[in-house]
Design a protein around this motif. Structure first.
Motif, PDB file in Angstrom:
ATOM      1  N   LEU A  36       0.732  -1.243   0.053  1.00  0.00           N
ATOM      2  CA  LEU A  36       0.063   0.166  -0.088  1.00  0.00           C
ATOM      3  C   LEU A  36       0.951   1.253  -0.082  1.00  0.00           C
ATOM      4  N   ASP A  37       2.285   1.342   0.402  1.00  0.00           N
ATOM      5  CA  ASP A  37       2.921   2.390   0.530  1.00  0.00           C
ATOM      6  C   ASP A  37       4.031   2.314  -0.737  1.00  0.00           C
ATOM      7  N   GLY A  38       3.830   1.334  -1.696  1.00  0.00           N
ATOM      8  CA  GLY A  38       4.580   1.191  -2.769  1.00  0.00           C
ATOM      9  C   GLY A  38       6.052   0.961  -2.475  1.00  0.00           C
ATOM     10  N   SER A  39       6.251   0.166  -1.603  1.00  0.00           N
ATOM     11  CA  SER A  39       7.514  -0.283  -1.152  1.00  0.00           C
ATOM     12  C   SER A  39       7.955  -1.359  -2.337  1.00  0.00           C
ATOM     13  N   ILE A  40       7.075  -2.078  -2.818  1.00  0.00           N
ATOM     14  CA  ILE A  40       7.538  -3.454  -3.764  1.00  0.00           C
ATOM     15  C   ILE A  40       6.092  -3.682  -4.725  1.00  0.00           C
ATOM     16  N   ALA A  41       6.315  -4.046  -5.849  1.00  0.00           N
ATOM     17  CA  ALA A  41       5.187  -4.162  -6.586  1.00  0.00           C
ATOM     18  C   ALA A  41       4.625  -5.422  -6.353  1.00  0.00           C
ATOM     19  N   PRO A  42       3.389  -5.740  -6.588  1.00  0.00           N
ATOM     20  CA  PRO A  42       2.669  -6.906  -6.244  1.00  0.00           C
ATOM     21  C   PRO A  42       3.254  -8.430  -6.896  1.00  0.00           C
ATOM     22  N   ALA A  43       3.560  -8.438  -8.142  1.00  0.00           N
ATOM     23  CA  ALA A  43       4.570  -9.658  -8.592  1.00  0.00           C
ATOM     24  C   ALA A  43       5.730  -9.777  -8.016  1.00  0.00           C
ATOM     25  N   LEU A  44       6.470  -8.794  -7.866  1.00  0.00           N
ATOM     26  CA  LEU A  44       7.732  -9.034  -7.185  1.00  0.00           C
ATOM     27  C   LEU A  44       7.605  -9.187  -5.807  1.00  0.00           C
ATOM     28  N   ALA A 182       7.065 -27.800   1.219  1.00  0.00           N
ATOM     29  CA  ALA A 182       8.223 -27.545   0.564  1.00  0.00           C
ATOM     30  C   ALA A 182       8.186 -27.847  -1.094  1.00  0.00           C
ATOM     31  N   GLY A 183       7.405 -28.817  -1.416  1.00  0.00           N
ATOM     32  CA  GLY A 183       7.218 -29.164  -2.791  1.00  0.00           C
ATOM     33  C   GLY A 183       6.345 -28.124  -3.401  1.00  0.00           C
ATOM     34  N   ASN A 184       5.246 -27.901  -2.997  1.00  0.00           N
ATOM     35  CA  ASN A 184       4.291 -26.930  -3.333  1.00  0.00           C
ATOM     36  C   ASN A 184       4.950 -25.576  -3.459  1.00  0.00           C
ATOM     37  N   PHE A 185       5.604 -25.106  -2.495  1.00  0.00           N
ATOM     38  CA  PHE A 185       6.628 -23.920  -2.782  1.00  0.00           C
ATOM     39  C   PHE A 185       7.576 -24.003  -4.071  1.00  0.00           C
ATOM     40  N   ILE A 186       8.235 -25.191  -4.170  1.00  0.00           N
ATOM     41  CA  ILE A 186       9.372 -25.148  -5.220  1.00  0.00           C
ATOM     42  C   ILE A 186       8.352 -25.302  -6.632  1.00  0.00           C
ATOM     43  N   PHE A 187       7.361 -25.770  -6.596  1.00  0.00           N
ATOM     44  CA  PHE A 187       6.346 -25.714  -7.746  1.00  0.00           C
ATOM     45  C   PHE A 187       6.067 -24.394  -8.261  1.00  0.00           C
ATOM     46  N   CYS A 188       5.730 -23.522  -7.289  1.00  0.00           N
ATOM     47  CA  CYS A 188       5.570 -22.197  -7.555  1.00  0.00           C
ATOM     48  C   CYS A 188       6.423 -21.152  -8.190  1.00  0.00           C
ATOM     49  N   ILE A 189       7.701 -21.600  -7.943  1.00  0.00           N
ATOM     50  CA  ILE A 189       8.917 -20.792  -8.492  1.00  0.00           C
ATOM     51  C   ILE A 189       8.736 -20.408  -9.915  1.00  0.00           C
ATOM     52  N   PRO A 190       8.777 -21.385 -10.874  1.00  0.00           N
ATOM     53  CA  PRO A 190       8.610 -21.064 -12.230  1.00  0.00           C
ATOM     54  C   PRO A 190       7.568 -19.884 -12.648  1.00  0.00           C
ATOM     55  N   PRO A 191       6.403 -20.375 -12.054  1.00  0.00           N
ATOM     56  CA  PRO A 191       4.974 -19.289 -12.618  1.00  0.00           C
ATOM     57  C   PRO A 191       5.257 -17.771 -11.751  1.00  0.00           C
ATOM     58  N   VAL A 192       5.774 -17.868 -10.794  1.00  0.00           N
ATOM     59  CA  VAL A 192       5.981 -16.406 -10.416  1.00  0.00           C
ATOM     60  C   VAL A 192       7.157 -15.820 -10.842  1.00  0.00           C
ATOM     61  N   VAL A 193       8.302 -16.476 -11.099  1.00  0.00           N
ATOM     62  CA  VAL A 193       9.273 -15.689 -12.199  1.00  0.00           C
ATOM     63  C   VAL A 193       8.617 -15.389 -13.545  1.00  0.00           C
ATOM     64  N   PHE A 194       7.976 -16.114 -13.984  1.00  0.00           N
ATOM     65  CA  PHE A 194       7.104 -15.742 -15.304  1.00  0.00           C
ATOM     66  C   PHE A 194       6.278 -14.491 -15.109  1.00  0.00           C
ATOM     67  N   LEU A 195       5.581 -14.430 -13.910  1.00  0.00           N
ATOM     68  CA  LEU A 195       4.828 -13.418 -13.726  1.00  0.00           C
ATOM     69  C   LEU A 195       5.744 -11.849 -13.478  1.00  0.00           C
ATOM     70  N   ILE A 197       8.475 -11.524 -15.219  1.00  0.00           N
ATOM     71  CA  ILE A 197       8.599 -11.016 -16.333  1.00  0.00           C
ATOM     72  C   ILE A 197       7.580 -10.439 -17.208  1.00  0.00           C
ATOM     73  N   ILE A 198       6.381 -10.918 -16.891  1.00  0.00           N
ATOM     74  CA  ILE A 198       5.167 -10.175 -17.374  1.00  0.00           C
ATOM     75  C   ILE A 198       5.080  -8.695 -17.093  1.00  0.00           C
ATOM     76  N   PHE A 199       5.051  -8.534 -15.732  1.00  0.00           N
ATOM     77  CA  PHE A 199       4.791  -7.270 -15.259  1.00  0.00           C
ATOM     78  C   PHE A 199       6.153  -6.581 -15.060  1.00  0.00           C
ATOM     79  N   TRP A 200       7.282  -6.869 -15.585  1.00  0.00           N
ATOM     80  CA  TRP A 200       8.682  -6.098 -15.383  1.00  0.00           C
ATOM     81  C   TRP A 200       8.589  -4.738 -15.437  1.00  0.00           C
ATOM     82  N   PRO A 201       7.980  -3.887 -16.365  1.00  0.00           N
ATOM     83  CA  PRO A 201       7.890  -2.588 -16.535  1.00  0.00           C
ATOM     84  C   PRO A 201       7.446  -2.008 -15.274  1.00  0.00           C
TER      85      PRO A 201
END
Length: 286
Positions: A36-44, A182-195, A197-201
């Motif tokens: 809410l104070d803009g310290s970080i973007a939601p995707a990151l 741990a397995g579930n979190f590891i599964f999420c790493i590729p899609p969040v990295v892709f997320l 990249i999509i919102f990089w600007p």
């Protein structure tokens, strides 16, 4: 102590569940502070939260003598976790804290109770009474003000709620909570990295945002979700669903302590209703 669905005392189950619920509420407070104070973007924020949680869980597995490379995910649980985390972050940019909590936990309850009814889980009348009392308390706490919430962010938070409800239902079959989380979190790493990249600007980051995201991921999410997966096989579906209704109360108290929000009469009344309803439901445990 080996984590697993072994017979445990009600006091121990409730104690572990309380730790998990405090972690859930901490995620809300940390997310609000960061986004809410803009310290970080939601995707990151989502990406750092997932990666720091995965690293923490892998380290804990190694310390316990496990083999991190064998932390294979449950694909449905991993996908549910990603959907919840992503939409949760984006929705909280536009929704007020109370409105967002109402939508999120409303759909968590709807998802879990609907599945339980479809599976014909036994619900004693006293459990339904406690459920209704807790719902009344939650609505009283987080009811929207005079302005209606934006439709699209509300839809995002509804998706997050359904995803978290699904994640909790899947967790009732967990045999090794630390390994499974741990397995579930590891599964999420590729899609969040892709997320990202999509919102990089749109990405922005400062040290405060980084610290809040890492804390949310490593402690409130990674450790908190592993504890929740330990609790789920030991709880009835309606008990697991209703227990989560106390998260808005804990988050509101956290807001008073951490952010300096006002302690209101509404919080006191709703806390009594929600916690009283939870007590009624837990009394129905066989």
């Amino acid at each position: 102590m080996k984590l697993g669905p072994q017979p445990q005392s009600l006091v121990m189950i409730l104690g572990m569940a309380a730790l998990a619920l405090i972690a859930f509420a901490a995620n809300s407070v940390l997310c609000r502070m960061a986004l809410l104070d803009g310290s970080i973007a939601p995707a990151l924020f989502t990406a750092i939260r997932v990666i720091s949680g995965a690293v923490t869980l892998v380290i804990l597995m190694a310390l316990r003598g496990g083999r991190p490379m064998q932390a294979w995910p449950n694909w449905a649980a991993g996908a549910s976790l990603f959907v919840y985390m992503a939409f949760f972050s984006f929705a909280y940019i536009a929704l007020g804290a109370g409105t967002g909590a109402l939508v999120l936990f409303g759909f968590v309850q709807l998802t879990m109770i609907s599945v339980a009814i479809a599976l014909r889980d036994p619900f004693p009348p006293i459990a339904w009474l406690g459920f209704v009392v807790s719902i009344i308390g939650m609505v009283f706490l987080v009811r929207p003000g005079s302005e209606a919430p934006d439709l699209f962010p509300s839809f995002q938070m509804a998706l997050a709620g359904m995803a978290w409800g699904a994640y909790s239902l899947i967790g009732k079959r967990s045999k090794n909570p630390l390994h499974d989380t741990a397995g579930n979190f590891i599964f999420c790493i590729p899609p969040v990295v892709f997320l990202v990249i999509i919102f990089w600007p749109e990405q922005n980051l400062n040290p405060a945002g980084l610290a809040l995201a890492v804390t949310s991921g490593a402690l409130a999410s990674g450790c908190g979700y592993a504890v929740w997966y330990w609790c789920l096989p030991l709880l009835k579906t309606i008990q697991a669903a209703v227990l989560q209704l106390c998260v808005p109360v804990i988050a509101a108290v956290g807001g008073v302590i951490v952010i300096g929000e006002e302690l209101t009469q509404r919080l006191g009344i709703s806390s009594l209703l929600i916690l009283g309803g939870i007590a009624i439901v837990m009394r129905s445990r066989s």
